[in-house]
Design an enzyme around this catalytic site. Structure first.
Site, short mmCIF file in Angstrom:
data_model
loop_
_atom_site.label_atom_id
_atom_site.label_comp_id
_atom_site.label_asym_id
_atom_site.label_seq_id
_atom_site.Cartn_x
_atom_site.Cartn_y
_atom_site.Cartn_z
N GLY A 12 0.78 -1.25 0.00
CA GLY A 12 0.00 0.00 0.00
C GLY A 12 0.80 1.28 0.00
N SER A 13 2.07 1.24 -0.43
CA SER A 13 2.84 2.49 -0.40
C SER A 13 2.33 3.50 -1.43
CB SER A 13 4.34 2.23 -0.59
OG SER A 13 4.65 1.96 -1.93
N ASN A 14 1.82 3.03 -2.56
CA ASN A 14 1.24 3.97 -3.53
C ASN A 14 -0.05 4.59 -2.98
OD1 ASN A 14 2.71 4.33 -6.21
ND2 ASN A 14 2.90 2.12 -5.84
N ARG A 65 -14.37 -14.23 -11.85
CA ARG A 65 -13.95 -12.85 -12.03
C ARG A 65 -15.17 -11.92 -12.11
NH1 ARG A 65 -8.98 -11.78 -12.79
NH2 ARG A 65 -8.43 -13.79 -13.65
N MET A 90 -3.36 -6.66 -7.47
CA MET A 90 -2.76 -7.73 -8.25
C MET A 90 -3.80 -8.72 -8.77
SD MET A 90 0.06 -6.35 -8.10
CE MET A 90 1.51 -7.25 -8.59
N ARG A 91 -4.88 -8.16 -9.27
CA ARG A 91 -5.89 -9.04 -9.85
C ARG A 91 -6.39 -8.38 -11.13
NH1 ARG A 91 -9.54 -13.20 -8.63
NH2 ARG A 91 -11.59 -12.85 -9.57
N LEU A 93 -8.79 -7.17 -13.88
CA LEU A 93 -10.21 -6.79 -13.88
C LEU A 93 -10.87 -7.27 -15.17
CD1 LEU A 93 -9.62 -3.20 -12.51
CD2 LEU A 93 -10.84 -5.04 -11.30
N HIS A 109 2.39 0.86 -12.94
CA HIS A 109 3.17 -0.34 -13.23
C HIS A 109 4.66 0.02 -13.14
CE1 HIS A 109 3.93 -4.31 -14.79
NE2 HIS A 109 4.84 -3.77 -15.58
N GLU A 174 7.34 6.15 -8.60
CA GLU A 174 5.91 5.78 -8.69
C GLU A 174 5.07 6.75 -7.87
OE1 GLU A 174 4.77 1.63 -8.14
OE2 GLU A 174 6.83 1.01 -8.51
C1 GAR Z 1 4.15 -1.25 -7.02
O1 GAR Z 1 5.49 -1.34 -7.38
C2 GAR Z 1 3.24 -1.25 -8.24
O2 GAR Z 1 3.79 -0.54 -9.32
C3 GAR Z 1 3.16 -2.72 -8.55
O3 GAR Z 1 3.02 -3.33 -7.30
C4 GAR Z 1 3.70 -2.54 -6.32
C5 GAR Z 1 2.73 -2.26 -5.20
O4 GAR Z 1 3.38 -1.58 -4.15
N1 GAR Z 1 2.07 -3.02 -9.42
C6 GAR Z 1 2.13 -3.92 -10.39
O5 GAR Z 1 3.11 -4.60 -10.61
C7 GAR Z 1 0.87 -4.02 -11.24
N2 GAR Z 1 1.12 -4.78 -12.43
P1 GAR Z 1 2.56 -0.81 -3.05
O6 GAR Z 1 1.53 -1.82 -2.49
O7 GAR Z 1 3.57 -0.43 -2.02
O8 GAR Z 1 1.89 0.38 -3.69
#
Ligand code: GAR
Length: 205
Positions: A12-14, A65, A90-91, A93, A109, A174
């Site tokens: 969840g850092s984003n 789905r 990570m699923r 849609l 991404h 990101e």
């Molecule tokens: C991030 O690096 C994001 O870009 C990637 O998962 C990580 C989630 O980190 N997403 C993908 O690879 C989607 N294809 P976070 O939970 O700390 O935000």
């Protein structure tokens, strides 16, 4: 005031970067209406709760789905979400879901798409030996890691890097890129011709 729905599956850092940007006024006139995870134990859900945000867990395991996505779409609509932000969701849609929110679902991404779609993009890039990588925020369409690109940030790969240090520097970018992309979309500051997105003056934020 625009309402965001954040979908996440892990750390969840984003999500935190988006929430911090809203709190600091870097994303003006917006709020996070709901944080939804398909994983009950995602650390991002606990963080969202600690921040006093509305959270929902809609488990995906063992369901089709379409079944899962209908519940997800229902929850987002119920919370009057204007923009859906995938933040480590990570699923995949379903096409049905994507059609419910045209140009209203963003994904981040950790590579310069179209290079290295799919899982562990940073590791893929490092193993391939690229000299630059980065991250991409794009609209979600019916194909994986494919929709029109809104913002990209470049991260050089250093001789001293390993896949972890590279991933960490990409992650910093990101967090910056997602805020920029949300402002472009919420402000209507873009024109889309095919896949090409041009940033325009748009609405005052
Ligand atoms: C991030 O690096 C994001 O870009 C990637 O998962 C990580 C989630 O980190 N997403 C993908 O690879 C989607 N294809 P976070 O939970 O700390 O935000």
């Amino acid at each position: 005031m625009k309402s965001l729905g954040v979908l996440l599956s892990g750390r969840g850092s984003n999500f935190v970067a988006i929430a911090d940007s809203i709190d600091a006024g870097r994303i003006p006139n917006a709020r996070i209406a709901v944080v939804i995870s398909n994983k009950a134990d995602a650390p991002g859900v606990a963080t969202a709760r600690e921040r006093g945000l509305t959270t929902l867990v809609i488990p995906s395991k063992g369901r089709t789905r379409e079944e899962h996505d209908r519940e997800l779409a229902g929850a987002l609509t119920q919370h009057n979400v204007d923009l859906v932000c995938l933040a480590g969701y990570m699923r995949l849609l379903s096409p049905w879901f994507v059609r419910q929110f045209p140009q209203r679902v963003l994904n981040i991404h950790p590579s310069l798409l179209p290079a290295f779609p799919g899982l562990e993009a940073q590791q893929q890039a490092f193993a391939y030996g690229v000299k630059v990588s980065g991250c991409t925020v794009h609209f979600v369409d019916e194909e994986l890691d494919h929709g029109a690109i809104i913002v990209q940030k470049i991260v050089p790969v250093l001789d001293s890097d390993d896949e972890h240090t590279l991933a960490a520097r990409i992650l910093e970018q990101e967090h910056v890129a997602y805020t920029e992309a949300i402002n472009v979309v919420l402000g209507g500051r873009y024109e889309l011709r095919g896949r090409r997105l041009k940033t325009t003056q748009g609405q005052p934020l």
